[in-house]
Design an enzyme around this catalytic site. Structure first.
Site, short mmCIF file in Angstrom:
data_model
loop_
_atom_site.label_atom_id
_atom_site.label_comp_id
_atom_site.label_asym_id
_atom_site.label_seq_id
_atom_site.Cartn_x
_atom_site.Cartn_y
_atom_site.Cartn_z
N MET A 29 48.87 65.40 29.36
CA MET A 29 49.72 64.90 30.47
C MET A 29 50.11 63.46 29.83
O MET A 29 50.53 62.46 31.03
CB MET A 29 49.20 65.07 31.75
CG MET A 29 49.05 66.36 32.14
SD MET A 29 49.06 66.77 34.02
CE MET A 29 47.82 65.89 34.38
N HIS A 36 41.72 61.96 24.32
CA HIS A 36 43.04 62.49 23.68
C HIS A 36 43.00 62.42 22.20
O HIS A 36 43.47 63.30 21.41
CB HIS A 36 44.34 61.92 24.08
CG HIS A 36 44.55 62.30 25.65
ND1 HIS A 36 44.22 61.22 26.71
CD2 HIS A 36 44.67 63.47 26.47
CE1 HIS A 36 44.50 61.76 27.93
NE2 HIS A 36 44.67 63.07 27.81
P1 AMP Z 1 45.45 65.59 30.36
O1 AMP Z 1 46.14 64.87 29.70
O2 AMP Z 1 44.26 64.81 31.42
O3 AMP Z 1 46.02 66.55 30.89
O4 AMP Z 1 44.11 66.06 29.23
C1 AMP Z 1 44.59 66.72 28.15
C2 AMP Z 1 43.45 67.26 27.37
O5 AMP Z 1 42.74 66.22 26.87
C3 AMP Z 1 43.02 68.31 28.10
O6 AMP Z 1 42.48 69.59 27.39
C4 AMP Z 1 41.43 67.77 28.57
O7 AMP Z 1 40.29 68.35 28.87
C5 AMP Z 1 41.28 66.67 27.48
N1 AMP Z 1 40.65 65.45 27.84
C6 AMP Z 1 40.77 64.49 28.64
N2 AMP Z 1 39.92 63.64 28.97
C7 AMP Z 1 39.04 63.63 28.08
C8 AMP Z 1 37.73 63.57 27.89
N3 AMP Z 1 37.27 62.33 28.40
N4 AMP Z 1 36.93 63.99 26.78
C9 AMP Z 1 37.40 65.06 26.25
N5 AMP Z 1 38.56 65.73 26.66
C10 AMP Z 1 39.41 65.06 27.48
#
Ligand code: AMP
Length: 510
Positions: A29, A36
């Site tokens: 997102m 990421h």
């Molecule tokens: P988001 O942008 O928050 O929707 O996250 C995109 C992807 O990055 C998702 O698969 C999340 O689980 C992963 N993600 C976000 N933050 C972390 C983190 N701190 N450690 C590992 N994966 C992450």
């Protein structure tokens, strides 16, 4: 290859049709951080597929309008970060592109209730339905081979695994452990909203989880109630704090070897989640199956690839037989055998060639136990009740802290019935007879014709599966792999995929 920014759904479909490689897909997102970055670079390092990162703030998964409006947007930076970390293309669609009004082909999905009505789904009604809907839409447009997700959103990961399974999509889900900031809190796009004081609170919360994990490893009790009391005393607003089974998300039971302690707290308008896995011991893989199914070759390779201990139970039976012969013990006299077994110690030790040595009462017997003499007697000795009982106990002792892969006939049924992954490796009698016949190392099969070999194998299978103690049977929860037509490496890869699907990366030996 030229790096691409794609904004329209037609463009993404064209791109997909024109490329020759498979796709690794990394949905985000935006407002990308080191979590990421790790996800994108992991995909890059995994294989030679093309890496597609998407940046799309999915309105369907927000139950709160101001949270959606305030979600941090940093697209220019995100483009640079994605390309710098291994993205080959970036998909940045608009909401209208993903959900065109009046498009009847868009499927609005429901997440499975068992997984979505707890934890983050308890108060955020429709959140996971929104996640499933948008991810399914993206998967349908992109048709990736691999989908990369973070374990930070463990519940989301489980729900998306379920989606891939129920929709029968040919997609592998790969995960990475939670990436944390310098002070131990999970990296999250929402962290930019935190004040100094709020950051202190989330640090307290993450630290409580970490302490609970360490206490649990040291066999100390973990009290959810006490942790909640401690956090409440710090005026931390807790949305939920639960100790659950890691896959079903139902209440954890004392029998669970692995469980999850997960919580969500609210700091002002910002909601943050964190979790740890509690483990009594590291995971165990049990591989059982009949002779000639390729168990020992496969198991050795798995141990090497996953950095696990290879518990060679066959070598333990052989080492014991070796010592019985060396010390001239009449193993048919139960009393003598029992006396002999009192002072036995068997250990495995890595040697200079990255192989494993077997030591019995400190004698290194790696070579000697492969002799014809031992081969001819080991079967008889291993069918003695006292011997089996003794070695099963020794195997359990070695397995107490886990982190191993073992192979044999009774590993998943008798030795480690609580192993996290059980495999029953087998092959047709024809295939096993052929393997033995054409195995250059197998002396006994040189002079025997194929028909005789088949008869011998049938007889051995019958004896193995009907014997009184620890018969060869497939455990109810074992996955059967019939290896006819597969190479050793294909079988190894299959088992590693099952392992990665089941065991969080966070608790795998890195
Ligand atoms: P988001 O942008 O928050 O929707 O996250 C995109 C992807 O990055 C998702 O698969 C999340 O689980 C992963 N993600 C976000 N933050 C972390 C983190 N701190 N450690 C590992 N994966 C992450």
């Amino acid at each position: 290859m030229k790096k691409l920014i794609i904004r329209k759904t037609e463009e993404i479909e064209n791109w997909r049709r024109n490329i020759k490689s498979d796709i690794n897909f990394i949905p985000t997102m935006g407002n990308l951080h080191d979590g990421h970055r790790k996800l994108i670079s992991t995909a890059k390092n995994d294989n030679s597929n093309l890496n597609l990162v998407s940046i799309f703030v999915n309105p369907l998964q927000f139950d709160n309008k101001s949270d959606l409006e305030n979600y941090p947007k940093t697209v220019d930076n995100d483009i640079k970060t994605s390309f710098a970390n291994g993205a080959d293309a970036i998909f940045i669609p608009s909401t209208k592109d993903i959900f065109p009004p009046n498009n009847k082909n868009i499927k609005f999905l429901k997440a499975p209730l068992e997984l979505s009505s707890v934890l983050c789904g308890l108060n955020r009604v429709g959140h996971f339905d929104g996640v499933c809907t948008v991810v399914y839409r993206l998967l349908d447009l992109i048709k990736p081979k691999n989908l990369y997700l973070g374990e930070k959103d463990w519940q989301q990961l489980l729900i998306l695994k379920d989606l891939v399974l129920t929709k029968k999509l040919k997609i592998s889900i790969k995960s990475i452990p939670t990436q944390r900031d310098y002070d131990g809190i999970p990296l999250s796009s929402r962290n930019v909203h935190l004040s100094k004081n709020q950051r202190k609170l989330i640090r307290f919360f993450s630290n409580e989880l970490l302490v609970a994990k360490i206490n649990f490893q040291q066999e100390k009790k973990v009290s959810v109630k006490k942790i909640i009391q401690k956090m409440s005393a710090e005026k931390i607003s807790i949305e939920y704090f639960e100790h659950l089974h890691p896959y079903t998300l139902q209440k954890a039971s004392d029998e669970d070897n692995i469980s999850i302690l997960a919580g969500a707290i609210k700091c002002g308008e910002t909601r943050l989640i964190d979790h740890v896995f509690l483990m009594k011991r590291s995971p165990i893989i049990a591989i059982d199956g009949p002779a000639g199914s390729g168990k020992s070759t496969v198991t050795k390779l798995i141990a090497k690839k996953l950095k696990l201990l290879y518990l060679d139970t066959g070598a333990m039976y052989r080492a014991l037989s070796w010592l019985l012969i060396k010390e001239n013990i009449d193993y048919k006299i139960v009393k003598d055998l029992q006396h002999f077994l009192k002072d036995i110690s068997i250990k495995f030790k890595s040697n200079a060639n990255s192989q494993q040595d077997v030591l019995i009462n400190n004698y290194c017997v790696t070579e000697e136990i492969r002799s014809q003499k031992i081969s001819s007697i080991v079967s008889k000795i291993s069918s003695i009740n006292e011997v089996r009982k003794f070695l099963v106990e020794e195997q359990r002792k070695i397995g107490k802290s886990g982190g191993l892969v073992a192979e044999g006939r009774d590993i998943g049924t008798t030795v480690f019935p609580d192993a996290e992954l059980k495999i029953f490796l087998t092959a047709s009698i024809d295939e096993r007879a052929k393997r033995r016949k054409f195995d250059k190392k197998s002396k006994d099969s040189r002079d025997i014709d194929l028909h005789q070999l088949k008869e011998l194998i049938k007889k051995r299978d019958f004896e193995d599966s009907t014997r009184e103690i620890s018969p060869l049977i497939k455990a109810n929860d074992a996955i059967e792999i019939i290896t006819d037509g597969y190479s050793i490496n294909e079988v190894v890869e299959k088992i590693i995929t099952f392992y990665n699907d089941k065991i969080p990366k966070e608790i795998q030996i890195q």
